[in-house]
Design a protein around this motif. Sequence first.
Motif, PDB file in Angstrom:
ATOM      1  N   CYS A   3       0.854  -1.188   0.000  1.00 38.65           N
ATOM      2  CA  CYS A   3       0.000   0.000   0.000  1.00 38.65           C
ATOM      3  C   CYS A   3       0.890   1.238   0.000  1.00 38.65           C
ATOM      4  O   CYS A   3       1.802   1.352   0.815  1.00 38.65           O
ATOM      5  CB  CYS A   3      -0.894  -0.007   1.235  1.00 38.65           C
ATOM      6  SG  CYS A   3      -1.737   1.570   1.500  1.00 38.65           S
ATOM      7  N   CYS A   6       0.230   3.158   3.629  1.00 35.16           N
ATOM      8  CA  CYS A   6       0.651   2.622   4.927  1.00 35.16           C
ATOM      9  C   CYS A   6       1.651   1.464   4.784  1.00 35.16           C
ATOM     10  O   CYS A   6       2.088   0.904   5.781  1.00 35.16           O
ATOM     11  CB  CYS A   6      -0.566   2.150   5.726  1.00 35.16           C
ATOM     12  SG  CYS A   6      -1.304   0.623   5.103  1.00 35.16           S
ATOM     13  N   TYR A   8       1.247  -1.497   3.961  1.00 31.45           N
ATOM     14  CA  TYR A   8       0.753  -2.833   4.279  1.00 31.45           C
ATOM     15  C   TYR A   8       0.916  -3.721   3.040  1.00 31.45           C
ATOM     16  O   TYR A   8       0.789  -3.262   1.918  1.00 31.45           O
ATOM     17  CB  TYR A   8      -0.727  -2.766   4.695  1.00 31.45           C
ATOM     18  CG  TYR A   8      -1.265  -4.064   5.253  1.00 31.45           C
ATOM     19  CD1 TYR A   8      -0.788  -4.566   6.463  1.00 31.45           C
ATOM     20  CD2 TYR A   8      -2.239  -4.794   4.568  1.00 31.45           C
ATOM     21  CE1 TYR A   8      -1.268  -5.758   6.973  1.00 31.45           C
ATOM     22  CE2 TYR A   8      -2.728  -5.990   5.071  1.00 31.45           C
ATOM     23  CZ  TYR A   8      -2.240  -6.470   6.278  1.00 31.45           C
ATOM     24  OH  TYR A   8      -2.715  -7.654   6.777  1.00 31.45           O
ATOM     25  N   CYS A  29      -6.452  -1.231   0.050  1.00 23.13           N
ATOM     26  CA  CYS A  29      -5.573  -1.751   1.102  1.00 23.13           C
ATOM     27  C   CYS A  29      -6.410  -2.459   2.164  1.00 23.13           C
ATOM     28  O   CYS A  29      -7.442  -1.955   2.597  1.00 23.13           O
ATOM     29  CB  CYS A  29      -4.790  -0.597   1.726  1.00 23.13           C
ATOM     30  SG  CYS A  29      -3.816  -1.086   3.153  1.00 23.13           S
ATOM     31  N   CYS A  32      -5.527  -0.120   5.756  1.00 22.70           N
ATOM     32  CA  CYS A  32      -6.048   1.245   5.973  1.00 22.70           C
ATOM     33  C   CYS A  32      -7.228   1.588   5.078  1.00 22.70           C
ATOM     34  O   CYS A  32      -7.844   2.632   5.232  1.00 22.70           O
ATOM     35  CB  CYS A  32      -4.928   2.274   5.796  1.00 22.70           C
ATOM     36  SG  CYS A  32      -4.448   2.529   4.074  1.00 22.70           S
TER      37      CYS A  32
HETATM   38 ZN   LIG Z   1      -2.838   0.957   3.528  1.00 19.22          ZN
END
Ligand SMILES: [Zn+2]
Length: 188
Positions: A3, A6, A8, A29, A32
């Motif tokens: 992502c 963030c 991720y 994502c 988030c």
């Molecule tokens: Zn994210």
Amino acid sequence: MECPYCSYHDSKVIDSRDVNDGIRRRRQCLNCGSRFTTYERLQPVGLFVIKKDERREEFNRNKLLTGIRKACEKRPLASGTVDKIADDIEAELYQSGRIEVPSAVIGDMVMERLKSLDQIAYIRFASVYREFTDITTLKEVVDALASGEAGVSHPSNQLPLISVEKLEELAKMDRHKVRTKAVKLEVK
Ligand SMILES: [Zn+2]
């Protein structure tokens, strides 16, 4: 695909469609909830650019894009024009089936396209690419352009443009050599 917000490591695909030579995916994502877009495209492997100092470096579309974008900055060109030029050149290079291509050939391909598109962008690109060191060289190019001279002058150490016929011939010859590798992802 991480992502971009963030970092991720996982996302889900919420939409997917074919675009030109690739697939556009809208992702969300799982951490988030941010949405972002990725493009996947098949890319043949092993195209190398021969630099002026004879070094080889793998062809880099972004580098090509950056050079064209700089030249076209603030010029009245339709959106997507710069990407289209880079796409065209990239496709032409890969279709040629060549494994190595001199940077001068790529530069000429850009110049050829800019010339008919926008003269200021053309001059800007030429000044960087031809490494104008004085005003005389610049003036020569501007004069040639103003007088509507058809060809771009080639210093003796540069190769001429490859003709379309030649490219097609090469493409036929070397098509079987063209393999594909993992997709290239771009976050937008
Ligand atoms: Zn994210």
